[in-house]
Design an enzyme around this catalytic site. Structure first.
Site, PDB file in Angstrom:
ATOM      1  N   CYS A   1       0.873  -1.168   0.000  1.00 49.34           N
ATOM      2  CA  CYS A   1       0.000   0.000   0.000  1.00 49.34           C
ATOM      3  C   CYS A   1       0.908   1.215   0.000  1.00 49.34           C
ATOM      4  O   CYS A   1       1.603   1.484   0.980  1.00 49.34           O
ATOM      5  CB  CYS A   1      -0.900   0.011   1.239  1.00 49.34           C
ATOM      6  SG  CYS A   1      -1.891   1.526   1.381  1.00 49.34           S
TER       7      CYS A   1
ATOM      8  N   GLU B   1      -4.120   1.331  -6.184  1.00 49.66           N
ATOM      9  CA  GLU B   1      -3.211   0.284  -6.643  1.00 49.66           C
ATOM     10  C   GLU B   1      -3.156   0.348  -8.158  1.00 49.66           C
ATOM     11  O   GLU B   1      -4.089   0.847  -8.813  1.00 49.66           O
ATOM     12  CB  GLU B   1      -3.670  -1.110  -6.186  1.00 49.66           C
ATOM     13  CG  GLU B   1      -3.582  -1.359  -4.698  1.00 49.66           C
ATOM     14  CD  GLU B   1      -2.168  -1.368  -4.134  1.00 49.66           C
ATOM     15  OE1 GLU B   1      -1.211  -1.218  -4.933  1.00 49.66           O
ATOM     16  OE2 GLU B   1      -2.019  -1.519  -2.915  1.00 49.66           O
TER      17      GLU B   1
END
Length: 221
Positions: free
Chosen positions: A2, A104
């Site tokens: 992340c 992402e």
């Protein structure tokens, strides 16, 4: 991994959702939060939930080199209880990192297309994190944090092979009497989440405005 997220919820929603009692962080909406930046985090201080600022990228208190932070923006849930940098923090230094979306990237064509993931309700939630306090050469304390990641749910796995741990029990995570927190380190239910493509401008940390969270056609740059 992340490596980028958003926190664009109203401050009142954050305070009410996490039952924050005290704030010593000047909150502003963030559309492209990146490592090494100061981010909002919620910890327990004398039994009260306090919203404070933490540098994203953990520097263990015993580290001699602050550059280790670049390698510690995330902590893998698998085996975390055995790793020297995390095992003691997992018992005493757990933190809530509020967010309402994370990015992402997936390889598409000749480039990578970013996607934003959030709750279907679009509500604020919390990543599971750990924090520590490191002192620089002048003895000044620097509070740092890391976001714990886990295997992806079905929605995220289509884009990436990791996802941040999104907590379903914020009270349990912050409870200092809760020693075994492995039950919290699991993928969040996919059917409660949504994703959509966003501008590739999010790839540049210098970009941080509302346009980054707008859905775009997939053939758009």
């Amino acid at each position: 991994m992340c490596g980028r997220y958003t926190i664009t919820s109203e401050l009142d929603e954050i305070i009410n959702t996490f039952a924050i009692v005290e704030t010593d962080y000047e909150y502003t909406k963030r559309y492209n939060v990146a490592p090494t930046q100061i981010v909002p985090g919620i910890i327990l201080k004398e039994g009260k939930r306090v919203l404070s600022g933490f540098r994203w990228g953990l520097i263990p208190f015993w580290s001699k080199d602050p550059k280790i932070a670049y390698k510690m923006i995330n902590a893998r849930a698998e085996g975390i209880e055995k790793k020297p940098a995390f095992r003691s923090l997992l018992k005493r230094n757990r933190i809530l990192i509020p967010s309402n979306g994370f990015y992402e990237w997936r390889k598409e064509g000749e480039g990578k297309q970013p996607y934003r993931f959030q709750m279907k309700t679009k509500a604020v939630y919390a990543f599971a994190g750990l924090y520590d306090t490191w002192r620089d050469s002048n003895g000044e304390p620097i509070s740092t944090c890391t976001i714990i990641t886990t295997t992806p749910n079905q929605l995220v796995s289509d884009v990436h092979d990791r996802m941040p741990v999104i907590l379903t029990d914020i009270h349990g995570w912050l409870n200092p009497e809760m020693e075994d927190v492995s039950q919290f380190l699991k993928p969040f239910p996919a059917d409660e989440m949504m994703k959509y493509p966003v501008s590739r401008d999010v790839g540049n940390v210098k970009n941080s405005d509302e346009s980054l969270i707008k859905e775009i056609p997939l053939n758009s740059k």
